[in-house]
Design a protein around this motif. Structure first.
Motif, PDB file in Angstrom:
ATOM      1  N   GLU A 127     -36.897   4.580 -11.714  1.00  0.00           N
ATOM      2  CA  GLU A 127     -36.275   3.279 -11.940  1.00  0.00           C
ATOM      3  C   GLU A 127     -36.047   3.005 -13.420  1.00  0.00           C
ATOM      4  O   GLU A 127     -35.379   2.034 -13.786  1.00  0.00           O
ATOM      5  CB  GLU A 127     -37.141   2.178 -11.332  1.00  0.00           C
ATOM      6  N   ASN A 128     -36.557   3.835 -14.307  1.00  0.00           N
ATOM      7  CA  ASN A 128     -36.432   3.586 -15.750  1.00  0.00           C
ATOM      8  C   ASN A 128     -35.110   4.167 -16.237  1.00  0.00           C
ATOM      9  O   ASN A 128     -35.014   5.339 -16.591  1.00  0.00           O
ATOM     10  CB  ASN A 128     -37.605   4.214 -16.501  1.00  0.00           C
ATOM     11  N   ALA A 129     -34.071   3.317 -16.262  1.00  0.00           N
ATOM     12  CA  ALA A 129     -32.738   3.808 -16.625  1.00  0.00           C
ATOM     13  C   ALA A 129     -32.539   3.944 -18.114  1.00  0.00           C
ATOM     14  O   ALA A 129     -31.592   4.561 -18.576  1.00  0.00           O
ATOM     15  CB  ALA A 129     -31.676   2.877 -16.060  1.00  0.00           C
ATOM     16  N   ARG A 130     -33.425   3.343 -18.949  1.00  0.00           N
ATOM     17  CA  ARG A 130     -33.206   3.370 -20.405  1.00  0.00           C
ATOM     18  C   ARG A 130     -33.463   4.760 -20.977  1.00  0.00           C
ATOM     19  O   ARG A 130     -33.087   5.049 -22.087  1.00  0.00           O
ATOM     20  CB  ARG A 130     -34.135   2.360 -21.093  1.00  0.00           C
ATOM     21  N   GLN A 131     -34.203   5.571 -20.277  1.00  0.00           N
ATOM     22  CA  GLN A 131     -34.499   6.899 -20.805  1.00  0.00           C
ATOM     23  C   GLN A 131     -33.861   7.943 -19.893  1.00  0.00           C
ATOM     24  O   GLN A 131     -34.536   8.785 -19.323  1.00  0.00           O
ATOM     25  CB  GLN A 131     -36.012   7.093 -20.905  1.00  0.00           C
ATOM     26  N   ALA A 132     -32.566   7.840 -19.766  1.00  0.00           N
ATOM     27  CA  ALA A 132     -31.839   8.698 -18.821  1.00  0.00           C
ATOM     28  C   ALA A 132     -32.001  10.171 -19.120  1.00  0.00           C
ATOM     29  O   ALA A 132     -32.153  10.988 -18.202  1.00  0.00           O
ATOM     30  CB  ALA A 132     -30.361   8.316 -18.839  1.00  0.00           C
ATOM     31  N   THR A 133     -32.034  10.535 -20.436  1.00  0.00           N
ATOM     32  CA  THR A 133     -32.130  11.962 -20.789  1.00  0.00           C
ATOM     33  C   THR A 133     -33.449  12.547 -20.337  1.00  0.00           C
ATOM     34  O   THR A 133     -33.503  13.613 -19.709  1.00  0.00           O
ATOM     35  CB  THR A 133     -31.973  12.134 -22.315  1.00  0.00           C
ATOM     36  N   GLU A 134     -34.552  11.821 -20.675  1.00  0.00           N
ATOM     37  CA  GLU A 134     -35.876  12.319 -20.281  1.00  0.00           C
ATOM     38  C   GLU A 134     -36.012  12.340 -18.752  1.00  0.00           C
ATOM     39  O   GLU A 134     -36.573  13.269 -18.174  1.00  0.00           O
ATOM     40  CB  GLU A 134     -36.980  11.440 -20.871  1.00  0.00           C
ATOM     41  N   LEU A 135     -35.455  11.299 -18.093  1.00  0.00           N
ATOM     42  CA  LEU A 135     -35.568  11.235 -16.641  1.00  0.00           C
ATOM     43  C   LEU A 135     -34.860  12.390 -15.954  1.00  0.00           C
ATOM     44  O   LEU A 135     -35.343  12.953 -14.987  1.00  0.00           O
ATOM     45  CB  LEU A 135     -35.012   9.919 -16.122  1.00  0.00           C
ATOM     46  N   THR A 136     -33.713  12.721 -16.466  1.00  0.00           N
ATOM     47  CA  THR A 136     -32.932  13.811 -15.860  1.00  0.00           C
ATOM     48  C   THR A 136     -33.725  15.108 -15.885  1.00  0.00           C
ATOM     49  O   THR A 136     -33.798  15.834 -14.894  1.00  0.00           O
ATOM     50  CB  THR A 136     -31.605  13.977 -16.613  1.00  0.00           C
ATOM     51  N   GLN A 137     -34.362  15.373 -17.013  1.00  0.00           N
ATOM     52  CA  GLN A 137     -35.161  16.613 -17.130  1.00  0.00           C
ATOM     53  C   GLN A 137     -36.375  16.572 -16.183  1.00  0.00           C
ATOM     54  O   GLN A 137     -36.686  17.561 -15.515  1.00  0.00           O
ATOM     55  CB  GLN A 137     -35.634  16.785 -18.571  1.00  0.00           C
ATOM     56  N   LEU A 138     -37.020  15.391 -16.115  1.00  0.00           N
ATOM     57  CA  LEU A 138     -38.195  15.286 -15.257  1.00  0.00           C
ATOM     58  C   LEU A 138     -37.827  15.412 -13.778  1.00  0.00           C
ATOM     59  O   LEU A 138     -38.553  16.023 -12.987  1.00  0.00           O
ATOM     60  CB  LEU A 138     -38.894  13.941 -15.492  1.00  0.00           C
ATOM     61  N   ILE A 139     -36.647  14.806 -13.410  1.00  0.00           N
ATOM     62  CA  ILE A 139     -36.211  14.890 -12.015  1.00  0.00           C
ATOM     63  C   ILE A 139     -35.941  16.337 -11.628  1.00  0.00           C
ATOM     64  O   ILE A 139     -36.269  16.782 -10.526  1.00  0.00           O
ATOM     65  CB  ILE A 139     -34.974  14.005 -11.793  1.00  0.00           C
ATOM     66  N   GLU A 140     -35.337  17.090 -12.551  1.00  0.00           N
ATOM     67  CA  GLU A 140     -35.075  18.504 -12.274  1.00  0.00           C
ATOM     68  C   GLU A 140     -36.393  19.267 -12.067  1.00  0.00           C
ATOM     69  O   GLU A 140     -36.512  20.114 -11.175  1.00  0.00           O
ATOM     70  CB  GLU A 140     -34.279  19.117 -13.419  1.00  0.00           C
ATOM     71  N   LEU A 141     -37.395  18.954 -12.915  1.00  0.00           N
ATOM     72  CA  LEU A 141     -38.693  19.632 -12.775  1.00  0.00           C
ATOM     73  C   LEU A 141     -39.373  19.243 -11.462  1.00  0.00           C
ATOM     74  O   LEU A 141     -39.997  20.072 -10.796  1.00  0.00           O
ATOM     75  CB  LEU A 141     -39.607  19.268 -13.952  1.00  0.00           C
ATOM     76  N   GLU A 142     -39.224  17.965 -11.093  1.00  0.00           N
ATOM     77  CA  GLU A 142     -39.840  17.508  -9.851  1.00  0.00           C
ATOM     78  C   GLU A 142     -39.173  18.183  -8.655  1.00  0.00           C
ATOM     79  O   GLU A 142     -39.867  18.618  -7.714  1.00  0.00           O
ATOM     80  CB  GLU A 142     -39.717  15.996  -9.731  1.00  0.00           C
ATOM     81  N   ASP A 143     -37.836  18.280  -8.659  1.00  0.00           N
ATOM     82  CA  ASP A 143     -37.145  18.923  -7.547  1.00  0.00           C
ATOM     83  C   ASP A 143     -37.553  20.384  -7.423  1.00  0.00           C
ATOM     84  O   ASP A 143     -37.709  20.909  -6.306  1.00  0.00           O
ATOM     85  CB  ASP A 143     -35.629  18.804  -7.740  1.00  0.00           C
ATOM     86  N   ALA A 144     -37.719  21.042  -8.565  1.00  0.00           N
ATOM     87  CA  ALA A 144     -38.140  22.450  -8.530  1.00  0.00           C
ATOM     88  C   ALA A 144     -39.553  22.577  -7.961  1.00  0.00           C
ATOM     89  O   ALA A 144     -39.857  23.507  -7.196  1.00  0.00           O
ATOM     90  CB  ALA A 144     -38.083  23.043  -9.946  1.00  0.00           C
ATOM     91  N   ALA A 145     -40.461  21.652  -8.329  1.00  0.00           N
ATOM     92  CA  ALA A 145     -41.832  21.687  -7.804  1.00  0.00           C
ATOM     93  C   ALA A 145     -41.844  21.446  -6.303  1.00  0.00           C
ATOM     94  O   ALA A 145     -42.610  22.068  -5.557  1.00  0.00           O
ATOM     95  CB  ALA A 145     -42.692  20.647  -8.521  1.00  0.00           C
ATOM     96  N   LYS A 146     -40.963  20.506  -5.849  1.00  0.00           N
ATOM     97  CA  LYS A 146     -40.893  20.260  -4.411  1.00  0.00           C
ATOM     98  C   LYS A 146     -40.403  21.487  -3.673  1.00  0.00           C
ATOM     99  O   LYS A 146     -40.931  21.836  -2.606  1.00  0.00           O
ATOM    100  CB  LYS A 146     -39.966  19.090  -4.132  1.00  0.00           C
ATOM    101  N   ALA A 147     -39.386  22.113  -4.254  1.00  0.00           N
ATOM    102  CA  ALA A 147     -38.836  23.308  -3.597  1.00  0.00           C
ATOM    103  C   ALA A 147     -39.880  24.414  -3.519  1.00  0.00           C
ATOM    104  O   ALA A 147     -39.940  25.164  -2.532  1.00  0.00           O
ATOM    105  CB  ALA A 147     -37.593  23.782  -4.357  1.00  0.00           C
ATOM    106  N   ALA A 148     -40.694  24.518  -4.553  1.00  0.00           N
ATOM    107  CA  ALA A 148     -41.733  25.559  -4.572  1.00  0.00           C
ATOM    108  C   ALA A 148     -42.999  25.125  -3.847  1.00  0.00           C
ATOM    109  O   ALA A 148     -43.955  25.908  -3.761  1.00  0.00           O
ATOM    110  CB  ALA A 148     -42.058  25.932  -6.023  1.00  0.00           C
ATOM    111  N   LYS A 149     -43.002  23.871  -3.366  1.00  0.00           N
ATOM    112  CA  LYS A 149     -44.161  23.312  -2.683  1.00  0.00           C
ATOM    113  C   LYS A 149     -45.434  23.439  -3.510  1.00  0.00           C
ATOM    114  O   LYS A 149     -46.506  23.840  -3.047  1.00  0.00           O
ATOM    115  CB  LYS A 149     -44.356  23.980  -1.321  1.00  0.00           C
TER     116      LYS A 149
END
Length: 900
Positions: A127-149
């Protein structure tokens, strides 16, 4: 709208509170630095469970992977230098949101937020839209962790929830795991010497007091927060010192004891012992009570504290060594000697190689003593402390049995100066030749406690820590004075100076022949005070057969001291060295009018009377010529005379007073005053009991009345408990009641002597009954005698034949004989027996080769002795009975008074 630049700060990580919260501090310069709490922004991590609080907070459990997330950060960050980036304007109460970078180069440093997300330990707050750059990187890392379970995104998350265990009984837990190292994590430092710890792998949460030391404590207010008004010097420095080195570090914990619902133990770390370092830095002091528990021993801790004292570091900045000027007066700090006396449970007399004696005390221990409420008011009772104070006698006996006559090594530890009418005490560590520390052995047995000193008092035993360790073991095993049951009691009667009591004990002591005793005190060369364990009494004992000089002594009634006789002090010292506090054997023969017993004493097979005469300290007493030991005494005296030893140094052949007394004996004549008796019992020692014929009807009438009284009022089964020494009614094998005296109780059996007949028997306790008082006033009808002028062979077969022969010649108690008392020895009357035809039964037994003739030197027995010796010669010539194989005296030892 302008955006503020993030604040950057390099700092050290103190502690990881959870998977997203860290406490950091700056580089320490002058004392503990300020702390700041950093919460990682943009992520959410599983929450750790909370303990219930006194204010009503409920206990909660961990969320899945909460512990793994915290441990991931802890292992990465604790104690490391990091770069913290946060928004300064958003800081509240030293708590900010930001990110933490691990590494010296900002461009290559590890971002903890990214690592947590990539490992599946955190989810992204999108929900923190002010830090879009950092969020984008974290979301990518989170999606990769989910995929790898990974982490929380994997299967079975409930398998990753801690289940901390609780300890119900601290003491049992400690005893079960004592000295076994636990893997652990230090979670909180309350003060420099107290921490809260997780014991792995079961997550026991305990409070641990570091053994052997104590740091200045941090006082808390009612809310549990530090109170600056009660700030103790160096308390914060000590806590910071431990926090910076051990907080949230992996360590090993060794549990050693429990105190006030806290564990006591040692912290084992690869880089060193924190207790030792604290002491060396002057941030802690040694604590005696837990020093003995220290893992690896207390030596290094004592050395570290000594270093801090000598360099006056922190807590010891005003320290000055305690001095004992009295110690400088002691010439020899270490010496060897022989223990001659156990003065008390912590004091010894040691004889030095030059012959002088020195009184020393065992350092740093305290013997058993009565509590204040049990202190007796009677001063006379105070002198019986050895027997009245529990464990005092056992403590003294432990020292006596292990030290008397033994060489010891002594090291003087300190000297207690004279004070309050108490003399100076030289306090030492005493070791046997095998290296055993006597004080430590005493404490380990529970026969003494360790003195507790002030923290700054260095005047103590050089092995003080070993004493403390021994006391802890004794307390755990509840030995000695630490026991809560089976406390020993000693009901000892003092027969000293009490003629009435002395008369009561005399028959038992004379009948027992050789009796074991312990020499408690030596008053002169021939006067001793003995403890007789069998009769549980203390007696004054005079050596028979000798005249021995006495040393100087206080006069009765407090008058001027009585001067000593020549060689009196030397004789006293001779006897002390021989027998003081040694186990001896005695034969009591008689008693003087003051209630002192007279008899013979042996130490290691040596007759002390003979030893004193042989050494020239004593002369033979003229009236002892009837004694079995007279020959040994005269031979010893002749040897001392020829060697001109001591009292015989200026000896001439003039007649002595003893010689004159012997001549006076020549005018005496033997007389016979025969009485009619029945021999009711013959003992294995050739003693016999007789009943006067004239008293036969009286005995029969008394016995019948007693039986009628008991039959009319029969005792209830189990209502009577016989006691040693008392008169009672007892059944014999004929199932009839007789008067008896209880001699011994063994379980459900009693050994009794039938006092009107002289025979003994072991019967069930149930076959005894209280003696009606009206039948207790009549004296025993059976009187004990010894057959005069004869003695038994040492051979058991011949001895039994002689006893059987005496029974036969006296009619087995069914025929009247006539008795004449000849003399007394040791209170026992010796008598001749004649049968109805007037024949001397003793001479008859000699003539038949059943017994030896026992020579008497008195003039009045001269003709009788010639007759007895002629009878013995006849038996020897004709090889009768014990003479059948020739000389029957070969095995009869000279020291037993056999003078053929």
């Amino acid at each position: 709208m302008t955006t503020s630049q993030p604040t950057k700060q390099r700092t050290l990580v103190k502690q990881v509170l959870s998977g997203d919260t860290v406490i950091v501090w700056g580089q320490p310069r002058n004392g503990p630095p300020a702390e700041k709490t950093i919460t990682l922004a943009n992520i959410a991590v599983p929450k750790l469970g909370r303990r219930a609080t006194p204010k009503g907070g409920e206990e909660t459990k961990d969320e899945p992977f909460a512990w793994e997330a915290r441990e991931f950060l802890r292992k990465k960050l604790v104690g490391q230098e990091v770069l913290v980036k946060y928004d300064k304007s958003a800081e509240r109460n030293n708590r900010v949101y930001g990110c933490i970078l691990l590494g010296k180069d900002e461009n290559t440093a590890e971002n903890m937020t990214n690592l947590l997300v990539s490992e599946g330990f955190a989810s992204v707050r999108r929900e923190n839209a002010r830090q879009a750059t950092e969020l984008t990187q974290l979301i990518e890392l989170e999606d990769a962790a989910k995929a790898a379970k990974k982490g929380k995104w994997g299967a079975n998350p409930q398998d990753h929830v801690r289940n901390p265990k609780k300890i119900d009984n601290l003491r049992q837990f400690c005893d079960k795991h004592e000295r076994k190292p636990f893997q652990a994590i230090i979670e909180h430092v309350r003060d420099g010497s107290t921490v809260r710890v997780y014991l792995l792998p079961d997550f026991y949460s305990i409070t641990l007091m570091i053994s052997g030391i104590r740091c200045p404590t941090i006082k808390l207010d009612q809310d549990g927060n530090p109170n600056p008004a009660d700030d103790v010097p160096y308390s914060k420095e000590a806590r910071y010192f431990v926090e910076s080195r051990l907080l949230q570090r992996d360590v090993e914990i060794v549990l050693e004891s429990v105190s006030n619902n806290n564990f006591v133990g040692s912290i084992v770390h690869p880089k060193g012992n924190i207790a030792e370092i604290l002491l060396k830095e002057g941030l802690a002091k040694c604590v005696d009570w837990s020093m003995a528990l220290v893992h690896g021993g207390p030596e290094k801790l004592r050395a570290a504290e000594r270093f801090a004292k000598e360099h006056k570091v922190r807590l010891w900045k005003d320290w000055s060594p305690s001095t004992n000027n009295s110690l400088t007066a002691v010439k020899e700090k270490e010496f060897t000697g022989t223990v001659t006396e156990i003065v008390s449970a912590d004091a010894l007399m040691v004889e030095l190689p030059d012959g002088s004696s020195k009184k020393i005390f065992l350092a740093s221990i305290r013997p058993p003593r009565l509590s204040e409420e049990k202190q007796p008011d009677d001063k006379q009772k105070r002198s019986r402390a050895l027997y009245d104070i529990p464990w005092m006698f056992e403590a003294r006996e432990f020292l006596r049995k292990n030290l008397i006559g033994k060489r010891v090594n002594v090291k003087v530890d300190y000297v207690m100066p004279a004070s309050n009418n108490f003399p100076q005490k030289i306090c030492c560590t005493v070791e046997t030749n095998t290296g055993t520390n006597v004080a430590e052995a005493m404490v380990l047995k529970g026969f003494a406690t360790v003195v507790k000193y002030r923290q700054d008092d260095d005047q103590r035993s050089s092995h003080y820590d070993e004493l403390i360790a021994a006391e802890v073991k004794a307390q755990k095993s509840m030995r000695g004075i630490h026991a809560k049951k089976d406390i020993p009691t000693h009901r000892v009667q003092e027969v000293i100076g009490d003629v009435t009591k002395a008369k009561q004990f005399l028959p038992y002591l004379t009948r027992a022949r050789k009796t074991e005793a312990l020499v408690e005190f030596v008053a002169s060369g021939s006067r001793l005070r003995l403890y007789v364990p069998k009769e549980t009494c203390i007696i004054t004992f005079l050596l028979a057969g000798i005249n021995c000089p006495r040393g100087a002594r206080p006069a009765p009634g407090g008058g001027p001291p009585v001067g000593g006789e020549a060689f009196g002090e030397e004789a006293l010292n001779f006897t002390k060295r021989k027998v003081l506090q040694r186990e001896v054997e005695i034969i009591v023969e008689t008693m003087d009018k003051a209630g002192n017993y007279i008899g013979w004493l042996w130490i290691e097979g040596q007759n002390l009377s003979v030893s004193l005469v042989e050494a020239g300290f004593a002369s033979v007493y003229v009236a002892s010529d009837h004694s079995d030991y007279y020959r040994a005494l005269t031979e010893a005296e002749e040897s001392a005379r020829k060697a001109r030893l001591r009292r015989w140094k200026d000896y001439t052949e003039d007649k002595t007073e003893d010689d004159k007394a012997a001549e006076d004996d020549k005018v005496k004549e033997r007389k016979e005053n025969l009485i009619d008796v029945v021999v009711s019992e013959v003992t294995p020692e050739l003693h016999f009991y007789v009943q006067r014929v004239e008293q036969g009807d009286t005995l029969t009438e008394l016995t019948n009345k007693m039986r009628a009284e008991i039959d009319a009022n029969p005792p209830l089964p189990g209502s009577y408990t016989p006691k040693k020494g008392e008169w009672c009614a007892a059944k014999f094998v004929d199932d009839q009641w007789y008067r008896a005296k209880v001699e011994k109780i063994s379980g459900k059996e009693a050994t009794v002597m039938y006092i009107d007949y002289g025979n003994r028997s072991i019967i069930p306790v149930a076959n005894t009954a209280p003696l009606p008082s009206c039948f207790a006033s009549e004296k025993p009808f059976a009187q004990e005698y010894v057959l005069a002028f004869v003695r038994l062979s040492n051979d058991e077969d011949y001895k039994n034949e002689a006893i059987a022969e005496l029974r036969f010649l006296t009619g087995n108690g069914e025929v009247n004989v006539r008795l004449n008392e000849e003399f007394r020895v040791g209170g026992l009357p010796y008598a001749m027996l004649r049968n109805v035809d007037g024949e001397d039964i003793g001479r008859t037994m000699v003539a038949e080769g059943r017994v030896f003739a026992s020579h008497r030197r008195e003039v009045r027995f001269k003709e009788l002795m010639e007759d007895y010796m002629a009878a013995e010669h006849e038996a020897r010539r004709d090889h009768k009975n014990m003479w059948q194989y020739g000389d029957a005296t070969e095995d009869d030892a000279k020291e037993f008074g056999h003078s053929r």
